[in-house]
Design a protein around this motif. Structure first.
Motif, PDB file in Angstrom:
ATOM      1  N   ALA A 165      40.166  28.615  47.498  1.00  0.00           N
ATOM      2  CA  ALA A 165      40.261  30.317  48.420  1.00  0.00           C
ATOM      3  C   ALA A 165      40.921  31.533  47.965  1.00  0.00           C
ATOM      4  N   TRP A 166      39.806  31.634  46.691  1.00  0.00           N
ATOM      5  CA  TRP A 166      39.663  33.049  45.773  1.00  0.00           C
ATOM      6  C   TRP A 166      38.550  32.675  45.632  1.00  0.00           C
ATOM      7  N   GLU A 167      37.685  32.927  46.273  1.00  0.00           N
ATOM      8  CA  GLU A 167      36.144  33.042  46.272  1.00  0.00           C
ATOM      9  C   GLU A 167      35.860  34.823  47.529  1.00  0.00           C
ATOM     10  N   GLY A 168      37.083  34.960  48.136  1.00  0.00           N
ATOM     11  CA  GLY A 168      36.745  36.845  48.569  1.00  0.00           C
ATOM     12  C   GLY A 168      37.965  37.411  47.559  1.00  0.00           C
ATOM     13  N   ASP A 169      37.666  36.745  46.337  1.00  0.00           N
ATOM     14  CA  ASP A 169      38.641  37.636  45.663  1.00  0.00           C
ATOM     15  C   ASP A 169      38.357  38.403  44.910  1.00  0.00           C
ATOM     16  N   ALA A 170      38.316  40.262  44.201  1.00  0.00           N
ATOM     17  CA  ALA A 170      38.058  40.281  43.485  1.00  0.00           C
ATOM     18  C   ALA A 170      38.116  39.833  41.734  1.00  0.00           C
ATOM     19  N   LEU A 171      39.590  38.968  41.581  1.00  0.00           N
ATOM     20  CA  LEU A 171      39.662  38.359  40.283  1.00  0.00           C
ATOM     21  C   LEU A 171      38.684  37.701  40.387  1.00  0.00           C
ATOM     22  N   TYR A 172      38.006  37.218  41.368  1.00  0.00           N
ATOM     23  CA  TYR A 172      37.390  35.299  41.318  1.00  0.00           C
ATOM     24  C   TYR A 172      35.476  35.440  41.632  1.00  0.00           C
ATOM     25  N   GLN A 173      35.322  36.953  41.457  1.00  0.00           N
ATOM     26  CA  GLN A 173      34.263  37.003  42.081  1.00  0.00           C
ATOM     27  C   GLN A 173      33.049  37.061  40.968  1.00  0.00           C
ATOM     28  N   PRO A 174      31.322  36.249  41.217  1.00  0.00           N
ATOM     29  CA  PRO A 174      30.980  36.204  39.744  1.00  0.00           C
ATOM     30  C   PRO A 174      30.226  37.315  39.592  1.00  0.00           C
ATOM     31  N   GLU A 175      30.837  39.031  39.980  1.00  0.00           N
ATOM     32  CA  GLU A 175      30.568  40.114  39.051  1.00  0.00           C
ATOM     33  C   GLU A 175      31.748  39.883  38.062  1.00  0.00           C
ATOM     34  N   SER A 176      33.109  40.237  38.632  1.00  0.00           N
ATOM     35  CA  SER A 176      33.995  40.222  37.562  1.00  0.00           C
ATOM     36  C   SER A 176      34.045  39.118  36.182  1.00  0.00           C
ATOM     37  N   ARG A 177      33.538  37.365  36.915  1.00  0.00           N
ATOM     38  CA  ARG A 177      33.872  36.593  35.803  1.00  0.00           C
ATOM     39  C   ARG A 177      32.674  36.585  35.066  1.00  0.00           C
ATOM     40  N   ALA A 178      31.450  37.505  35.337  1.00  0.00           N
ATOM     41  CA  ALA A 178      30.249  37.223  34.463  1.00  0.00           C
ATOM     42  C   ALA A 178      30.443  39.150  32.755  1.00  0.00           C
ATOM     43  N   LYS A 179      31.069  39.859  33.666  1.00  0.00           N
ATOM     44  CA  LYS A 179      31.542  40.663  32.690  1.00  0.00           C
ATOM     45  C   LYS A 179      32.685  40.130  32.055  1.00  0.00           C
TER      46      LYS A 179
END
Length: 260
Positions: A165-179
């Protein structure tokens, strides 16, 4: 010392809830986010009457961060470095003397970043890069350090009720999580995960679609500890019940106890 982080989502709207929680939980240091209050309109007197000193970085209508401390506050830093032209009130840092040592604390309101593919997401990632660079400098001081706040990043699938449900949200993007991982990998410890291995403990439930009633939350409020703070960590937990009160914030407090 009990150190807490709480995104109040408007001091004006949550002042009663905040004061009740401060009296009940009795934290020594509190990092607030989304105060949505200017320095001039901040309810300074009501907080000081509860025994707290204040460091404030406010902004009208949006953002706003603050640090409350029962001990004196020194060396206040307003705004994240390298912020030329960035007028968002998202970062405040201070030093709190504790006996023969000090505790350095920052209150952080990291950009949301939605929608992805826009300047807002670019701003979020750039802000995280700035935070990483500043955190590298702070770690070199070799002090007990707590980077506390609303990071607007869901670290893992265990921290969200439904990852898809959060795959399209900035809070759960791979880039956000990686940083966020890059930041932690500098030498920080996620205080909550150091004390809890169980999945699906949350700090935020959206007001929409009955998320609180359905238990559909996310963990986006974090306390990151330097090695010197981690050595002092005794406990960490989330005051989840606050979300069920009248006119609550959509976030709840998260806190850690450090032994000094």
């Amino acid at each position: 010392m009990k150190i807490a982080s709480f995104n109040v989502n408007s001091l004006k709207a949550r002042m009663g809830n905040l004061k009740d929680w401060l009296k009940e939980a009795d934290p020594d240091v509190v990092c607030l986010q989304e105060t949505k209050s200017t320095d001039e309109t901040f309810p300074r007197g009501e907080i000081e009457d509860l025994g707290y000193n204040l460091a404030i970085h406010g902004q009208k209508t949006y953002n706003g961060v603050a640090i409350l401390s029962k001990r004196p506050i020194e060396d206040v830093t307003i705004g994240l470095p390298e912020g030329d032209g960035d007028d968002h009130a998202r970062y405040i840092e201070c030093v709190i003397p504790v006996g023969e040592t000090v505790l350095r604390v920052a209150s952080i309101y990291l950009p949301n970043g939605n929608p992805i593919g826009t300047d807002k997401f670019t701003y979020k990632l750039a802000w995280m890069d700035r935070l990483k660079r500043h955190a590298t400098t702070l770690l070199a001081y070799e002090e007990p350090l707590v980077l506390a706040g609303d990071y607007n990043v869901i670290p893992t699938p265990d921290d969200v009720y439904d990852p898809k449900a959060w795959e399209g949200d900035a809070l759960y993007q791979p880039e956000s999580r990686a940083k966020l991982r890059e930041l932690i990998n500098l030498g920080f410890t996620d205080a909550f995960r150091a004390c809890h291995s169980e999945p699906h403990r949350y700090t935020f439930w959206d007001y929409q679609a009955g998320r609180w009633q359905k238990g559909q939350g996310i963990r986006i409020d974090h306390l990151l500890l330097s090695p010197q703070a981690t050595d002092r960590l005794k406990a960490c937990d989330i005051d989840q019940e606050i979300r069920g009160r009248e006119k609550p914030s959509d976030h709840v407090p998260i806190w850690a106890e450090l032994e000094f």
